[in-house]
Design a protein around this motif. Structure first.
Motif, mmCIF file in Angstrom:
data_model
loop_
_atom_site.group_PDB
_atom_site.id
_atom_site.type_symbol
_atom_site.label_atom_id
_atom_site.label_comp_id
_atom_site.label_asym_id
_atom_site.label_seq_id
_atom_site.Cartn_x
_atom_site.Cartn_y
_atom_site.Cartn_z
ATOM 1 N N ILE A 181 -4.901 -35.044 16.213
ATOM 2 C CA ILE A 181 -4.784 -36.014 15.134
ATOM 3 C C ILE A 181 -3.764 -35.527 14.108
ATOM 4 O O ILE A 181 -2.710 -36.136 13.940
ATOM 5 C CB ILE A 181 -6.148 -36.275 14.468
ATOM 6 C CG1 ILE A 181 -7.136 -36.848 15.499
ATOM 7 C CG2 ILE A 181 -5.984 -37.255 13.302
ATOM 8 C CD1 ILE A 181 -8.556 -37.024 14.966
ATOM 9 N N ALA A 182 -4.056 -34.420 13.425
ATOM 10 C CA ALA A 182 -3.096 -33.903 12.429
ATOM 11 C C ALA A 182 -3.436 -32.471 12.071
ATOM 12 O O ALA A 182 -4.611 -32.108 11.950
ATOM 13 C CB ALA A 182 -3.095 -34.764 11.177
ATOM 14 N N SER A 183 -2.405 -31.660 11.889
ATOM 15 C CA SER A 183 -2.610 -30.334 11.311
ATOM 16 C C SER A 183 -2.686 -30.502 9.793
ATOM 17 O O SER A 183 -2.294 -31.540 9.251
ATOM 18 C CB SER A 183 -1.463 -29.392 11.701
ATOM 19 O OG SER A 183 -0.223 -29.863 11.213
ATOM 20 N N THR A 184 -3.200 -29.486 9.116
ATOM 21 C CA THR A 184 -3.440 -29.612 7.678
ATOM 22 C C THR A 184 -2.727 -28.552 6.852
ATOM 23 O O THR A 184 -2.121 -28.853 5.829
ATOM 24 C CB THR A 184 -4.943 -29.559 7.380
ATOM 25 O OG1 THR A 184 -5.483 -28.317 7.862
ATOM 26 C CG2 THR A 184 -5.667 -30.719 8.047
ATOM 27 N N SER A 185 -2.833 -27.299 7.247
ATOM 28 C CA SER A 185 -2.230 -26.221 6.461
ATOM 29 C C SER A 185 -1.883 -25.055 7.358
ATOM 30 O O SER A 185 -2.314 -24.998 8.515
ATOM 31 C CB SER A 185 -3.197 -25.755 5.361
ATOM 32 O OG SER A 185 -4.369 -25.182 5.925
ATOM 33 N N GLU A 186 -1.113 -24.120 6.822
ATOM 34 C CA GLU A 186 -0.749 -22.948 7.608
ATOM 35 C C GLU A 186 -0.468 -21.766 6.688
ATOM 36 O O GLU A 186 -0.221 -21.926 5.491
ATOM 37 C CB GLU A 186 0.478 -23.224 8.478
ATOM 38 C CG GLU A 186 1.760 -23.479 7.701
ATOM 39 C CD GLU A 186 2.933 -23.794 8.606
ATOM 40 O OE1 GLU A 186 2.709 -24.265 9.740
ATOM 41 O OE2 GLU A 186 4.085 -23.587 8.176
ATOM 42 N N THR A 187 -0.522 -20.598 7.280
ATOM 43 C CA THR A 187 -0.194 -19.372 6.569
ATOM 44 C C THR A 187 0.181 -18.321 7.597
ATOM 45 O O THR A 187 -0.134 -18.463 8.784
ATOM 46 C CB THR A 187 -1.382 -18.878 5.718
ATOM 47 O OG1 THR A 187 -0.983 -17.739 4.950
ATOM 48 C CG2 THR A 187 -2.556 -18.482 6.584
ATOM 49 N N ALA A 188 0.836 -17.295 7.150
ATOM 50 C CA ALA A 188 1.181 -16.190 8.039
ATOM 51 C C ALA A 188 0.023 -15.201 8.109
ATOM 52 O O ALA A 188 -0.853 -15.169 7.247
ATOM 53 C CB ALA A 188 2.430 -15.482 7.524
ATOM 54 N N TYR A 189 0.010 -14.401 9.159
ATOM 55 C CA TYR A 189 -0.777 -13.175 9.162
ATOM 56 C C TYR A 189 0.088 -12.097 8.503
ATOM 57 O O TYR A 189 1.290 -12.273 8.318
ATOM 58 C CB TYR A 189 -1.119 -12.759 10.592
ATOM 59 C CG TYR A 189 -2.091 -13.664 11.300
ATOM 60 C CD1 TYR A 189 -3.464 -13.508 11.135
ATOM 61 C CD2 TYR A 189 -1.639 -14.665 12.155
ATOM 62 C CE1 TYR A 189 -4.358 -14.332 11.790
ATOM 63 C CE2 TYR A 189 -2.527 -15.494 12.817
ATOM 64 C CZ TYR A 189 -3.889 -15.321 12.641
ATOM 65 O OH TYR A 189 -4.765 -16.150 13.296
ATOM 66 N N THR A 190 -0.536 -10.989 8.171
ATOM 67 C CA THR A 190 0.234 -9.916 7.557
ATOM 68 C C THR A 190 -0.207 -8.565 8.088
ATOM 69 O O THR A 190 -1.343 -8.403 8.548
ATOM 70 C CB THR A 190 0.095 -9.949 6.020
ATOM 71 O OG1 THR A 190 0.949 -8.971 5.442
ATOM 72 C CG2 THR A 190 -1.343 -9.683 5.586
ATOM 73 N N LEU A 191 0.692 -7.605 8.019
ATOM 74 C CA LEU A 191 0.407 -6.210 8.350
ATOM 75 C C LEU A 191 0.589 -5.411 7.076
ATOM 76 O O LEU A 191 1.656 -5.466 6.445
ATOM 77 C CB LEU A 191 1.351 -5.713 9.445
ATOM 78 C CG LEU A 191 1.136 -6.356 10.820
ATOM 79 C CD1 LEU A 191 2.308 -6.077 11.742
ATOM 80 C CD2 LEU A 191 -0.159 -5.854 11.448
ATOM 81 N N CYS A 192 -0.468 -4.704 6.666
ATOM 82 C CA CYS A 192 -0.473 -4.005 5.385
ATOM 83 C C CYS A 192 -0.872 -2.544 5.557
ATOM 84 O O CYS A 192 -1.594 -2.193 6.496
ATOM 85 C CB CYS A 192 -1.438 -4.679 4.409
ATOM 86 S SG CYS A 192 -1.140 -6.450 4.178
ATOM 87 N N VAL A 193 -0.417 -1.716 4.632
ATOM 88 C CA VAL A 193 -0.700 -0.283 4.656
ATOM 89 C C VAL A 193 -1.128 0.178 3.267
ATOM 90 O O VAL A 193 -1.011 -0.573 2.291
ATOM 91 C CB VAL A 193 0.547 0.519 5.121
ATOM 92 C CG1 VAL A 193 0.851 0.220 6.586
ATOM 93 C CG2 VAL A 193 1.764 0.176 4.250
ATOM 94 N N LYS A 194 -1.602 1.397 3.173
ATOM 95 C CA LYS A 194 -1.971 1.951 1.872
ATOM 96 C C LYS A 194 -0.715 2.195 1.036
ATOM 97 O O LYS A 194 0.392 2.304 1.564
ATOM 98 C CB LYS A 194 -2.747 3.254 2.057
ATOM 99 C CG LYS A 194 -4.107 3.097 2.727
ATOM 100 C CD LYS A 194 -5.093 2.408 1.811
ATOM 101 C CE LYS A 194 -6.480 2.286 2.446
ATOM 102 N NZ LYS A 194 -7.080 3.598 2.764
ATOM 103 N N ALA A 195 -0.910 2.351 -0.256
ATOM 104 C CA ALA A 195 0.210 2.479 -1.184
ATOM 105 C C ALA A 195 1.086 3.694 -0.892
ATOM 106 O O ALA A 195 2.286 3.689 -1.169
ATOM 107 C CB ALA A 195 -0.314 2.549 -2.616
#
Length: 316
Positions: A114-128
């Motif tokens: 029918i229809a898509s609604t929203s999207e976002t990326a995944y992310t790869l994160c590390v400590k500071a």
């Protein structure tokens, strides 16, 4: 057939088709969400359902059916009648990723897009204190140390793992995938020092990025993400074609009347672009993205095929 007979036939067909929209909807619509209450897809769908109720003039009952990475809810929903009173609010993984690693009772043809609604990326994160900040530096560090770093993800063959491996394979990177039960569990183990890299949704890790406890050098979208200004999108790294997104959509059962599909798609588009809903998505690191009908079906198929290739290469 004579011209007169043909005209009579068309008139009869029109007469039969017209009541479909004239009477719809006349009772409660049931919306199945293939996940437990409180998660990202659930909260997004419930917020959207409130707007749809106003615009359609009927109530929408929410049915949470979790389990199997969304496959339990999808398998149950495919038995629903294609009368417009059963909708399936899902994220892409149950349709394009889970079938790569599980035997499921459904296929893409089991649903009506029918229809898509929203999207976002995944992310790869590390400590500071990780010895890399930019996306290029991050990939170079991993490439220079094969097998040294572990990254948490959403389960063996989950979308996050396949998204990461699409990137890693391009740079001949060997990182150790550690599966968890979702982004929340991945985050806990990342913060606890049990894995070196967080792999998951942006909204889950964002508070720790804002506090300075974590930094995210890379997102899995082609474009940069405003919510993570320090992260590199894949286009800047020459890998735009390796984009993998987390996105959400509304589908119906197979055989849903095209008139109802069109009405629902237009109504969903109007609701998604409601200023209040756009602001709600922003707090989750998501943006509106409406793809309707056959175009949505093509998007599902293209993603399914791309992830099938990665899954095969990993031997999953």
């Amino acid at each position: 057939m004579t011209f007169k007979a043909a005209c009579i036939g068309l008139t009869a067909a029109a007469a039969l088709a017209a009541p479909v929209l004239a009477e719809y909807p006349e009772r409660t619509i049931e919306m199945t969400i293939p996940a437990g209450a409180g998660g990202g897809t659930d909260t997004s769908a419930r917020k959207l359902a409130i707007l749809l109720e106003e615009k359609l003039g009927t109530s929408i009952a929410i049915l949470n059916v979790g389990g199997g990475g969304g496959s339990v809810g999808a398998s149950q929903f495919m038995q629903a009648k294609p009368d417009g009173y059963a909708l399936f609010a899902t994220w892409n993984s149950p349709l394009t990723t889970v079938p790569q690693v599980q035997n499921v009772a459904y296929s893409l043809d089991s649903f009506t897009p029918i229809a898509s609604t929203s999207e976002t990326a995944y992310t790869l994160c590390v400590k500071a204190d990780f010895p890399a900040t930019t996306g290029e530096e991050f990939l170079a560090e991993l490439a220079a140390n094969p097998g040294k770093y572990t990254y948490g993800n959403d389960g063996i063959g989950g979308t996050m793992q396949l998204a990461a491996e699409r990137i890693f394979q391009t740079r001949q990177i060997e990182a150790v995938a550690i599966p968890f039960g979702g982004a929340g569990e991945t985050l806990q183990n990342f913060l606890g020092g049990h894995v070196d890299i967080y792999g998951g949704s942006i909204s889950t890790v964002l508070p720790y990025v804002e506090s300075g406890e974590a930094k995210c050098p890379l997102v899995t979208s082609a474009a940069d993400v405003p919510a993570l200004p320090g992260a590199s999108g894949l286009e800047a790294l020459g890998m735009a074609d390796k984009e993998t997104l987390l996105w959400r959509a509304i589908l119906g059962p197979k055989g849903l009347d095209p008139q109802i599909v069109s009405l629902l798609a237009d109504t969903i588009e109007e609701a998604v672009n409601d200023p209040g809903y756009v602001e709600f998505l922003k707090t989750k690191g998501e943006v509106p993205n409406v793809v309707k009908g056959e175009a949505l079906g093509a998007r599902l198929q293209a993603e399914f095929d791309a992830l099938a290739a990665v899954s095969k290469a990993l031997g999953l």
